[in-house]
Design a protein around this motif. Structure first.
Motif, mmCIF file in Angstrom:
data_model
loop_
_atom_site.group_PDB
_atom_site.id
_atom_site.type_symbol
_atom_site.label_atom_id
_atom_site.label_comp_id
_atom_site.label_asym_id
_atom_site.label_seq_id
_atom_site.Cartn_x
_atom_site.Cartn_y
_atom_site.Cartn_z
ATOM 1 N N ARG A 91 73.064 -19.325 -10.584
ATOM 2 C CA ARG A 91 74.380 -19.653 -9.970
ATOM 3 C C ARG A 91 74.149 -20.216 -8.651
ATOM 4 O O ARG A 91 75.328 -21.222 -8.579
ATOM 5 C CB ARG A 91 75.097 -18.027 -9.981
ATOM 6 N N GLN A 122 69.578 -14.925 -12.713
ATOM 7 C CA GLN A 122 71.241 -15.280 -12.841
ATOM 8 C C GLN A 122 71.553 -15.482 -11.622
ATOM 9 O O GLN A 122 72.252 -16.731 -11.548
ATOM 10 C CB GLN A 122 71.955 -14.360 -13.675
ATOM 11 N N GLY A 123 71.252 -14.719 -10.477
ATOM 12 C CA GLY A 123 71.962 -14.955 -9.378
ATOM 13 C C GLY A 123 71.572 -16.214 -8.750
ATOM 14 O O GLY A 123 72.212 -17.066 -8.051
ATOM 15 N N ASP A 137 69.539 -9.378 -1.374
ATOM 16 C CA ASP A 137 69.633 -9.114 -2.832
ATOM 17 C C ASP A 137 69.992 -10.408 -3.499
ATOM 18 O O ASP A 137 70.898 -11.001 -3.133
ATOM 19 C CB ASP A 137 70.296 -7.918 -3.379
ATOM 20 N N LYS A 138 69.399 -10.751 -4.508
ATOM 21 C CA LYS A 138 69.503 -12.012 -5.331
ATOM 22 C C LYS A 138 70.765 -12.204 -6.181
ATOM 23 O O LYS A 138 71.471 -13.399 -5.952
ATOM 24 C CB LYS A 138 68.375 -12.455 -6.241
ATOM 25 N N PRO A 139 71.223 -11.220 -6.828
ATOM 26 C CA PRO A 139 72.687 -11.413 -7.436
ATOM 27 C C PRO A 139 73.804 -12.074 -6.771
ATOM 28 O O PRO A 139 74.458 -13.065 -7.307
ATOM 29 C CB PRO A 139 72.877 -10.089 -8.174
ATOM 30 N N PRO A 140 74.148 -11.596 -5.475
ATOM 31 C CA PRO A 140 75.222 -12.458 -4.994
ATOM 32 C C PRO A 140 74.919 -13.362 -3.889
ATOM 33 O O PRO A 140 75.610 -13.594 -3.285
ATOM 34 C CB PRO A 140 75.885 -11.138 -4.163
ATOM 35 N N TYR A 141 73.799 -14.127 -4.274
ATOM 36 C CA TYR A 141 73.228 -15.356 -3.528
ATOM 37 C C TYR A 141 74.440 -16.078 -3.282
ATOM 38 O O TYR A 141 74.842 -16.774 -2.098
ATOM 39 C CB TYR A 141 72.169 -15.890 -4.057
ATOM 40 N N THR A 142 75.444 -16.409 -4.237
ATOM 41 C CA THR A 142 76.365 -17.400 -4.288
ATOM 42 C C THR A 142 77.652 -16.867 -3.252
ATOM 43 O O THR A 142 77.914 -17.745 -2.457
ATOM 44 C CB THR A 142 77.049 -17.707 -5.619
ATOM 45 N N GLU A 143 77.887 -15.736 -3.312
ATOM 46 C CA GLU A 143 78.875 -15.239 -2.557
ATOM 47 C C GLU A 143 78.316 -15.210 -0.958
ATOM 48 O O GLU A 143 79.056 -15.416 -0.045
ATOM 49 C CB GLU A 143 79.016 -13.835 -3.034
ATOM 50 N N GLU A 151 69.095 -10.283 -13.494
ATOM 51 C CA GLU A 151 70.185 -10.432 -12.716
ATOM 52 C C GLU A 151 69.730 -11.299 -11.522
ATOM 53 O O GLU A 151 70.651 -11.898 -11.072
ATOM 54 C CB GLU A 151 70.950 -9.452 -12.547
ATOM 55 N N LYS A 152 68.357 -11.298 -11.221
ATOM 56 C CA LYS A 152 68.051 -12.000 -9.880
ATOM 57 C C LYS A 152 67.941 -13.176 -10.335
ATOM 58 O O LYS A 152 68.426 -14.371 -9.448
ATOM 59 C CB LYS A 152 66.746 -11.349 -9.801
#
Ligand SMILES: C[S@@+](CC[C@H](N)C(=O)[O-])C[C@H]1O[C@@H](n2cnc3c(N)ncnc32)[C@H](O)[C@@H]1O
Length: 223
Positions: free
Chosen positions: A188, A184-185, A141-147, A181-182
């Motif tokens: 980021r 935005q993910g 899933d793309k939103p938490p790519y940075t994490e 949100e994808k």
């Protein structure tokens, strides 16, 4: 230039350099049969992952986002005899379909499929203090790519390659006000890559059998 020429050239390249065998075409067919989305990497992208693995002499690979196991099969096939892919998938049904496809490809001994949220499983792997991975492929899933990327760094050594798929999203990353949100993910993530002194990174745009998108490639300089 249009999508048709990109598709024809992608087919030309895969016919030459990334031919799928039955285990791979069966895997793609299993997605339709089992009601999974056709979100696997393309054959050429699978081959690209193999080239990257061989370039960094990868024996230990981590993948986030298994789906039906298509990319996992490409990854596992580029491993040496003693190599291992750990692949993480949140959806139980996707995991079951993937396991069947991995078994069908004769790769069960090389693939450790873990079902659960990447955000839960990554800290468990870190806690076990395993040997660092040689390559990490982020495709969940793309939103938490940075994490995910920050967890990936904790599981890396200098020289580890971290590859993140779908970071251009048909150019929607140019929209600073995107409410998706994808988008935005990955915006980021891309910004973080530009600022992170621990990695040397770039992004390649991708066209062809899949939607217009991009792949980020980062090599870890230091931990
Ligand atoms: C783009 S698909 C992966 C495609 C696969 N890498 C391939 O190329 O064959 C993304 C997958 O990530 C899984 N996923 C979504 N959120 C996740 C999460 N939080 N943890 C682990 N997997 C997740 C989805 O269920 C889906 O199967």
């Amino acid at each position: 230039m249009n999508a048709e020429i990109f598709l024809q050239v992608d087919n030309y390249i895969s016919d030459l350099l990334a031919k799928e065998d039955k285990a791979l075409t069966d895997t793609i067919q299993s997605l339709d049969k089992e009601g999974l989305p056709q979100h696997s990497v393309s054959a050429n992208q699978g081959k690209f992952l193999q080239v990257m693995m061989i370039a960094c002499n990868a024996k230990k690979v981590l993948e986030l986002g298994t789906l039906g196991g298509y990319s996992t099969i490409w990854l596992a096939r580029a491993l040496p005899d003693n190599g291992k892919v750990i692949t993480i998938e949140v959806d139980k049904h996707h995991g079951e379909v993937a396991q069947k496809n991995i078994d069908n490809a004769g790769l069960s001994s090389k693939v450790d499929l873990r079902v659960g949220k990447a955000m839960d499983i990554l800290p468990e792997i870190i806690k076990k203090n395993e040997e660092p991975f040689d390559m990490i492929f982020i495709d969940a899933d793309k939103p938490p790519y940075t994490e995910y990327f920050n967890y990936a760094l904790q599981l890396s050594r200098p020289g580890t390659l971290i590859i993140c798929d779908n970071v251009i999203r048909e150019g929607k990353i140019l929209d600073k006000n995107s409410a998706d949100e994808k988008v935005q993910g990955v915006q980021r993530l891309n910004k973080m890559l530009s600022e992170n002194k621990n990695v040397t990174a770039t992004i390649l745009q991708t066209v062809g059998a899949k939607e217009y998108d991009g792949i980020a490639i980062a090599v870890v300089n230091r931990i």
